[in-house]
Design a protein around this motif. Sequence first.
Motif, PDB file in Angstrom:
ATOM      1  N   MET A   1       9.693 -32.272 -20.406  1.00 57.74           N
ATOM      2  CA  MET A   1       8.969 -31.631 -19.339  1.00 57.74           C
ATOM      3  C   MET A   1       7.487 -31.975 -19.483  1.00 57.74           C
ATOM      4  O   MET A   1       6.913 -31.823 -20.556  1.00 57.74           O
ATOM      5  N   ASP A   2       6.871 -32.428 -18.384  1.00 61.41           N
ATOM      6  CA  ASP A   2       5.469 -32.827 -18.460  1.00 61.41           C
ATOM      7  C   ASP A   2       4.541 -31.610 -18.389  1.00 61.41           C
ATOM      8  O   ASP A   2       4.963 -30.488 -18.103  1.00 61.41           O
ATOM      9  N   ALA A   3       3.254 -31.872 -18.649  1.00 61.80           N
ATOM     10  CA  ALA A   3       2.263 -30.800 -18.730  1.00 61.80           C
ATOM     11  C   ALA A   3       2.127 -30.047 -17.406  1.00 61.80           C
ATOM     12  O   ALA A   3       2.019 -28.814 -17.399  1.00 61.80           O
ATOM     13  N   ALA A   4       2.131 -30.755 -16.277  1.00 65.37           N
ATOM     14  CA  ALA A   4       1.986 -30.098 -14.981  1.00 65.37           C
ATOM     15  C   ALA A   4       3.157 -29.159 -14.711  1.00 65.37           C
ATOM     16  O   ALA A   4       2.967 -28.061 -14.172  1.00 65.37           O
ATOM     17  N   GLU A   5       4.359 -29.550 -15.090  1.00 66.41           N
ATOM     18  CA  GLU A   5       5.526 -28.691 -14.879  1.00 66.41           C
ATOM     19  C   GLU A   5       5.458 -27.440 -15.752  1.00 66.41           C
ATOM     20  O   GLU A   5       5.785 -26.337 -15.302  1.00 66.41           O
ATOM     21  N   VAL A   6       5.022 -27.591 -16.998  1.00 62.20           N
ATOM     22  CA  VAL A   6       4.851 -26.412 -17.863  1.00 62.20           C
ATOM     23  C   VAL A   6       3.823 -25.471 -17.231  1.00 62.20           C
ATOM     24  O   VAL A   6       4.045 -24.256 -17.153  1.00 62.20           O
ATOM     25  N   HIS A   7       2.724 -26.017 -16.741  1.00 65.24           N
ATOM     26  CA  HIS A   7       1.676 -25.216 -16.099  1.00 65.24           C
ATOM     27  C   HIS A   7       2.242 -24.463 -14.891  1.00 65.24           C
ATOM     28  O   HIS A   7       2.003 -23.258 -14.728  1.00 65.24           O
ATOM     29  N   ARG A   8       2.993 -25.168 -14.036  1.00 70.56           N
ATOM     30  CA  ARG A   8       3.597 -24.543 -12.854  1.00 70.56           C
ATOM     31  C   ARG A   8       4.518 -23.397 -13.258  1.00 70.56           C
ATOM     32  O   ARG A   8       4.497 -22.327 -12.651  1.00 70.56           O
ATOM     33  N   ARG A   9       5.334 -23.630 -14.272  1.00 71.00           N
ATOM     34  CA  ARG A   9       6.278 -22.592 -14.705  1.00 71.00           C
ATOM     35  C   ARG A   9       5.562 -21.361 -15.241  1.00 71.00           C
ATOM     36  O   ARG A   9       5.982 -20.228 -14.983  1.00 71.00           O
ATOM     37  N   LEU A  10       4.475 -21.565 -15.988  1.00 71.28           N
ATOM     38  CA  LEU A  10       3.734 -20.423 -16.523  1.00 71.28           C
ATOM     39  C   LEU A  10       3.088 -19.607 -15.394  1.00 71.28           C
ATOM     40  O   LEU A  10       3.137 -18.377 -15.416  1.00 71.28           O
ATOM     41  N   ILE A  11       2.498 -20.271 -14.416  1.00 74.61           N
ATOM     42  CA  ILE A  11       1.865 -19.566 -13.301  1.00 74.61           C
ATOM     43  C   ILE A  11       2.912 -18.813 -12.483  1.00 74.61           C
ATOM     44  O   ILE A  11       2.664 -17.698 -12.014  1.00 74.61           O
ATOM     45  N   PHE A  81      -2.173 -33.392 -20.728  1.00 73.20           N
ATOM     46  CA  PHE A  81      -3.086 -32.396 -20.176  1.00 73.20           C
ATOM     47  C   PHE A  81      -2.766 -32.049 -18.728  1.00 73.20           C
ATOM     48  O   PHE A  81      -2.373 -32.903 -17.939  1.00 73.20           O
ATOM     49  N   SER A  82      -2.966 -30.769 -18.394  1.00 67.73           N
ATOM     50  CA  SER A  82      -2.857 -30.288 -17.027  1.00 67.73           C
ATOM     51  C   SER A  82      -4.001 -29.305 -16.797  1.00 67.73           C
ATOM     52  O   SER A  82      -4.248 -28.417 -17.624  1.00 67.73           O
ATOM     53  N   VAL A  83      -4.710 -29.481 -15.667  1.00 65.96           N
ATOM     54  CA  VAL A  83      -5.832 -28.619 -15.321  1.00 65.96           C
ATOM     55  C   VAL A  83      -5.554 -27.986 -13.958  1.00 65.96           C
ATOM     56  O   VAL A  83      -5.205 -28.685 -13.008  1.00 65.96           O
ATOM     57  N   ILE A 107      -4.451 -26.955 -20.121  1.00 69.88           N
ATOM     58  CA  ILE A 107      -3.516 -26.861 -21.235  1.00 69.88           C
ATOM     59  C   ILE A 107      -3.213 -28.260 -21.753  1.00 69.88           C
ATOM     60  O   ILE A 107      -3.295 -29.250 -21.016  1.00 69.88           O
ATOM     61  N   ARG A 108      -2.905 -28.320 -23.036  1.00 69.34           N
ATOM     62  CA  ARG A 108      -2.379 -29.547 -23.648  1.00 69.34           C
ATOM     63  C   ARG A 108      -0.971 -29.230 -24.090  1.00 69.34           C
ATOM     64  O   ARG A 108      -0.733 -28.200 -24.743  1.00 69.34           O
ATOM     65  N   VAL A 109      -0.031 -30.086 -23.720  1.00 66.65           N
ATOM     66  CA  VAL A 109       1.391 -29.830 -23.929  1.00 66.65           C
ATOM     67  C   VAL A 109       1.995 -30.929 -24.781  1.00 66.65           C
ATOM     68  O   VAL A 109       1.730 -32.119 -24.562  1.00 66.65           O
ATOM     69  N   ARG A 110       2.800 -30.523 -25.749  1.00 65.33           N
ATOM     70  CA  ARG A 110       3.621 -31.452 -26.538  1.00 65.33           C
ATOM     71  C   ARG A 110       5.030 -30.910 -26.580  1.00 65.33           C
ATOM     72  O   ARG A 110       5.236 -29.726 -26.840  1.00 65.33           O
ATOM     73  N   GLU A 116      -2.580 -26.207 -26.832  1.00 65.05           N
ATOM     74  CA  GLU A 116      -3.976 -25.793 -26.692  1.00 65.05           C
ATOM     75  C   GLU A 116      -4.199 -25.303 -25.275  1.00 65.05           C
ATOM     76  O   GLU A 116      -3.561 -25.773 -24.329  1.00 65.05           O
ATOM     77  N   HIS A 117      -5.152 -24.366 -25.141  1.00 69.45           N
ATOM     78  CA  HIS A 117      -5.486 -23.794 -23.840  1.00 69.45           C
ATOM     79  C   HIS A 117      -6.985 -23.505 -23.795  1.00 69.45           C
ATOM     80  O   HIS A 117      -7.561 -23.024 -24.777  1.00 69.45           O
ATOM     81  N   TRP A 118      -7.611 -23.817 -22.659  1.00 72.52           N
ATOM     82  CA  TRP A 118      -9.011 -23.505 -22.391  1.00 72.52           C
ATOM     83  C   TRP A 118      -9.063 -22.805 -21.026  1.00 72.52           C
ATOM     84  O   TRP A 118      -8.302 -23.166 -20.130  1.00 72.52           O
ATOM     85  N   ALA A 119      -9.970 -21.853 -20.859  1.00 72.38           N
ATOM     86  CA  ALA A 119     -10.096 -21.176 -19.564  1.00 72.38           C
ATOM     87  C   ALA A 119     -11.557 -20.841 -19.293  1.00 72.38           C
ATOM     88  O   ALA A 119     -12.299 -20.497 -20.216  1.00 72.38           O
TER      89      ALA A 119
END
Length: 146
Positions: A1-11, A81-83, A107-110, A116-119
Motif C-alpha cells: 500500500m502506497d503512502a497516499a492510500e495510507v493517508h486516505r485511509r487514516l483520514i 511520502f504523502s502530504v 507522513i512517511r510510510v514504509r 514519521e508524521h509532521w503537522a
Amino acid sequence: MDAAEVHRRLIALTPFTKESVAEGLRYIDPQVVDHRGGAGGDHHGVDAWRAKWEAMLGGEFFADFRDVGVRVEQNVADGEFSVNRYTSTGTQISTGRSYAVTSMDMIRVREGRVVEHWALMDVTDRAAQLSPGGGAPSRPTPPAGR
C-alpha cells in the motif's frame, strides 16, 4: 500500500470512535516518530500515537471546541511520502466563534505503516478569527492554477 492510500485511509477514520482508533493503529509503525513541534517536541512510538488519538476521542485535545474537522483540499505523494493540505474548521464553545484555516500534514510510510508524521496549522490566523472582533473565517488560498 502506497503512502497516499495510507493517508486516505487514516483520514477516512475521522471523526474518531473507539473502533476507528483501533483500526487506525494498524497503519502506525511501533517505532513511529510524531514530530508535533512546540513545547511538547517529538513523540515516539505507537503508545504515544494511541494516547494522542484517545485524547482526541475523549475530547481532551479540543476541550473548548466542537465541530472540529478537516477537509482535504490537495494531496501530493512521492515514494514514501504523502502530504495533505487541509481546511481545518471548528467552533470555540466558550465564545461561539468559528475558524477555518489552512493546515498541512506529511507522513512517511514504509511497508504500509506510518513511520514519521509532521503537522502544521496556521494558528496565527485561527487566533485572529477566534479573538473578539476577529470576524468571519478567512478562506484558505487555493493553489495557483485552480
